[in-house]
Write a protein that holds these residues in place. Structure first.
Motif, PDB file in Angstrom:
ATOM      1  N   ALA A 238       0.927  -1.093   0.093  1.00  0.00           N
ATOM      2  CA  ALA A 238       0.072  -0.022  -0.071  1.00  0.00           C
ATOM      3  C   ALA A 238       0.951   1.231  -0.118  1.00  0.00           C
ATOM      4  CB  ALA A 238      -1.083  -0.019   1.311  1.00  0.00           C
ATOM      5  N   ARG A 239       2.024   1.280   0.814  1.00  0.00           N
ATOM      6  CA  ARG A 239       2.805   2.390   0.717  1.00  0.00           C
ATOM      7  C   ARG A 239       3.516   2.536  -0.366  1.00  0.00           C
ATOM      8  NH1 ARG A 239       8.114   2.432   4.376  1.00  0.00           N
ATOM      9  NH2 ARG A 239       9.364   4.243   3.291  1.00  0.00           N
ATOM     10  N   LYS A 240       4.105   1.580  -1.071  1.00  0.00           N
ATOM     11  CA  LYS A 240       4.598   1.616  -2.422  1.00  0.00           C
ATOM     12  C   LYS A 240       3.731   2.108  -3.340  1.00  0.00           C
ATOM     13  CE  LYS A 240       8.489  -0.620  -4.824  1.00  0.00           C
ATOM     14  NZ  LYS A 240       9.300  -1.635  -4.872  1.00  0.00           N
ATOM     15  N   ILE A 241       2.776   1.695  -3.494  1.00  0.00           N
ATOM     16  CA  ILE A 241       1.618   2.172  -4.388  1.00  0.00           C
ATOM     17  C   ILE A 241       1.305   3.716  -4.316  1.00  0.00           C
ATOM     18  CG2 ILE A 241      -0.808   1.758  -5.189  1.00  0.00           C
ATOM     19  CD1 ILE A 241      -0.433  -1.063  -4.808  1.00  0.00           C
ATOM     20  N   TYR A 242       1.184   4.098  -3.044  1.00  0.00           N
ATOM     21  CA  TYR A 242       0.872   5.454  -2.745  1.00  0.00           C
ATOM     22  C   TYR A 242       2.001   6.407  -3.308  1.00  0.00           C
ATOM     23  CZ  TYR A 242       0.258   9.707  -0.219  1.00  0.00           C
ATOM     24  OH  TYR A 242       0.204  11.049   0.176  1.00  0.00           O
ATOM     25  N   ASN A 243       3.491   6.106  -3.225  1.00  0.00           N
ATOM     26  CA  ASN A 243       4.204   6.635  -3.376  1.00  0.00           C
ATOM     27  C   ASN A 243       4.413   6.660  -5.125  1.00  0.00           C
ATOM     28  OD1 ASN A 243       5.669   7.359  -1.394  1.00  0.00           O
ATOM     29  ND2 ASN A 243       6.552   5.413  -0.927  1.00  0.00           N
ATOM     30  N   ILE A 244       4.070   5.469  -5.716  1.00  0.00           N
ATOM     31  CA  ILE A 244       3.972   5.655  -7.415  1.00  0.00           C
ATOM     32  C   ILE A 244       2.721   6.414  -7.848  1.00  0.00           C
ATOM     33  CG2 ILE A 244       3.441   4.195  -9.219  1.00  0.00           C
ATOM     34  CD1 ILE A 244       4.862   1.678  -7.593  1.00  0.00           C
TER      35      ILE A 244
ATOM     36  N   PRO B 184       5.627  11.392  -9.987  1.00  0.00           N
ATOM     37  CA  PRO B 184       5.565  11.090 -11.501  1.00  0.00           C
ATOM     38  C   PRO B 184       6.751  10.537 -11.992  1.00  0.00           C
ATOM     39  CG  PRO B 184       4.705  13.368 -11.041  1.00  0.00           C
ATOM     40  CD  PRO B 184       4.964  12.721  -9.816  1.00  0.00           C
ATOM     41  N   PRO B 185       8.029  10.709 -11.407  1.00  0.00           N
ATOM     42  CA  PRO B 185       9.209   9.803 -11.796  1.00  0.00           C
ATOM     43  C   PRO B 185       8.925   8.494 -11.708  1.00  0.00           C
ATOM     44  CG  PRO B 185       9.705  11.945 -10.542  1.00  0.00           C
ATOM     45  CD  PRO B 185       8.230  11.694 -10.401  1.00  0.00           C
ATOM     46  N   LEU B 186       8.091   7.907 -10.894  1.00  0.00           N
ATOM     47  CA  LEU B 186       7.747   6.585 -10.535  1.00  0.00           C
ATOM     48  C   LEU B 186       6.575   6.058 -11.368  1.00  0.00           C
ATOM     49  CD1 LEU B 186       7.975   6.204  -6.613  1.00  0.00           C
ATOM     50  CD2 LEU B 186       9.710   5.532  -8.308  1.00  0.00           C
ATOM     51  N   SER B 187       5.683   6.879 -11.701  1.00  0.00           N
ATOM     52  CA  SER B 187       4.449   6.213 -12.345  1.00  0.00           C
ATOM     53  C   SER B 187       4.670   6.412 -13.704  1.00  0.00           C
ATOM     54  CB  SER B 187       3.130   7.210 -12.029  1.00  0.00           C
ATOM     55  OG  SER B 187       3.456   8.610 -12.113  1.00  0.00           O
ATOM     56  N   LYS B 188       5.468   7.372 -14.387  1.00  0.00           N
ATOM     57  CA  LYS B 188       5.609   7.573 -15.754  1.00  0.00           C
ATOM     58  C   LYS B 188       6.150   6.384 -16.183  1.00  0.00           C
ATOM     59  CE  LYS B 188       6.981  11.207 -19.007  1.00  0.00           C
ATOM     60  NZ  LYS B 188       8.366  11.860 -19.060  1.00  0.00           N
ATOM     61  N   PRO B 189       7.486   5.884 -15.800  1.00  0.00           N
ATOM     62  CA  PRO B 189       7.956   4.999 -16.659  1.00  0.00           C
ATOM     63  C   PRO B 189       7.018   3.739 -16.638  1.00  0.00           C
ATOM     64  CG  PRO B 189       9.400   5.703 -14.927  1.00  0.00           C
ATOM     65  CD  PRO B 189       8.175   6.367 -14.684  1.00  0.00           C
ATOM     66  N   ILE B 190       6.023   3.351 -15.594  1.00  0.00           N
ATOM     67  CA  ILE B 190       5.115   2.169 -15.548  1.00  0.00           C
ATOM     68  C   ILE B 190       4.083   2.472 -16.817  1.00  0.00           C
ATOM     69  CG2 ILE B 190       3.166   1.281 -14.444  1.00  0.00           C
ATOM     70  CD1 ILE B 190       4.819   1.977 -11.799  1.00  0.00           C
ATOM     71  N   MET B 191       3.690   3.762 -16.762  1.00  0.00           N
ATOM     72  CA  MET B 191       2.641   4.030 -18.175  1.00  0.00           C
ATOM     73  C   MET B 191       3.534   3.999 -19.397  1.00  0.00           C
ATOM     74  SD  MET B 191       0.148   4.442 -16.281  1.00  0.00           S
ATOM     75  CE  MET B 191      -1.061   4.587 -17.792  1.00  0.00           C
ATOM     76  N   GLU B 192       4.519   4.389 -19.608  1.00  0.00           N
ATOM     77  CA  GLU B 192       5.249   4.231 -20.640  1.00  0.00           C
ATOM     78  C   GLU B 192       5.495   3.021 -21.282  1.00  0.00           C
ATOM     79  OE1 GLU B 192       8.158   8.305 -20.194  1.00  0.00           O
ATOM     80  OE2 GLU B 192       9.199   6.169 -19.912  1.00  0.00           O
TER      81      GLU B 192
END
Length: 329
Positions: free
Chosen positions: A123-129, A133-141
């Motif tokens: 839950a904590r890791k997902i909240y940070n992602i 944006p530097p974490l979420s953007k690579p996942i979306m890309e």
């Protein structure tokens, strides 16, 4: 270090014991961030998951983490090379690990990268992602297709998944991984860093057996304690107990031989185990020389003792003849 199970009253681990194990995740992440901040290795993502340490970490701790991170990474990249990235990675008890993002930067992503941990850590890791944006953007890309799931306790994209599951319950683990498209036909690398030692010998044996029996071609990398029967090992155990953290699986950590034996007894065809002093000597020596110049090490003997009480073990099962048994340092 990472966690071995989610809170669950149906297992031997009490809530207090699980909480103590969860604390090791925070400690390891802070140590890694500190080592990164003084130049031991590059990791632009760790800063988004954990605060900077309030005080300096001892040089022997920094070198120990350097050897751990580079040792695991060297075997992981050898597996990616053998499979030409046509594989999946399952990081068991992943904590705040940043390997997915670093592999993406190097254009080395497997077909899918899974992380499993305690529900609170997930839950904590997902909240940070979600919030950075530097974490979420690579996942979306890296994502393709329509189905993208994210809620408080799980994230599932086409290339990266995080889920909460109890590693002491292999059938629950398998069910959750399959829900997120784990493919048992794909060559699979499983990583466990300071995870099995917090499980009873029966629980870790069950997990290792499940992994050996589930995938046609697989490799497991296990980083944890070794030589724990001597005086230094006893001191390590007592230190953990003072923090209410019991090493339930320490029996398998008696020696390199007991580590290898556990893997072979649970369905793996080949098994290797070497202590971290040896791993350190196998790392690219130009970089080792560079990091040894970063700070003065007064306690060389303490570093050697510490490194001789941790090891990397790796085992393979290769029905597809990919040459996995040839992977080494």
């Amino acid at each position: 270090m990472a966690a071995a199970a989610r809170d669950s009253p149906s297992f031997a681990g009490s809530e207090e014991a699980d909480e103590a194990v969860r604390g090791t995740c925070e400690d390891a992440s802070i140590c890694k961030r500190f080592a990164v901040s003084i130049g031991y290795w590059k990791d632009p993502y760790i800063q988004y998951f954990v605060r900077q340490a309030k005080e300096r970490k001892a040089p022997e701790i920094n070198r120990g983490y350097y050897a751990r991170v580079h040792g695991v990474s060297q075997l992981l990249k050898a597996f990616l090379k053998k499979t030409e990235c046509n594989c999946q990675i399952i990081n068991l008890g992943a904590g705040m690990d940043t390997m997915f993002w670093r592999l993406k930067d190097e254009n080395l992503l497997p077909k899918k990268y899974f992380e499993v941990d305690f529900s609170m850590i997930v839950a904590r890791k997902i909240y940070n992602i979600k919030s950075k944006p530097p974490l979420s953007k690579p996942i979306m890309e890296s994502h393709s297709g329509e189905s993208f799931l994210i809620d408080a306790h799980s994230l599932d994209s086409s290339r990266y998944s995080i889920l909460a599951a109890d590693l002491r319950d292999s059938s629950e683990l398998e069910e959750k991984l399959k829900k997120f498209n784990m493919d048992t036909q794909l060559p699979t690398l499983l990583i466990a860093e300071c995870v099995l030692v917090y499980m009873t010998p029966q629980q870790s044996a069950s997990l290792l057996k499940w992994a050996a029996n589930t995938f046609q071609a697989a490799m497991v990398i296990n980083y944890e304690q070794v030589n724990m029967a001597d005086r230094f090992g006893q001191i390590m155990i007592e230190n953990m107990q003072r923090r209410q953290c019991s090493l339930a699986g320490v029996e398998a950590c008696k020696s390199l031989e007991s580590q290898r034996e556990r893997l072979l007894l649970n369905g793996w065809e080949t098994a290797n185990a070497i202590d971290m002093m040896k791993v350190y000597s196998y790392l690219p020596q130009a970089d080792v020389k560079r990091i040894e110049g970063l700070e003065f090490l007064d306690e060389k003997e303490l570093l050697e003792q510490l490194m001789q009480h941790y090891c990397i073990c790796w085992a393979t099962k290769d029905s597809c003849n990919l040459g996995l048994s040839n992977i080494t340092f």
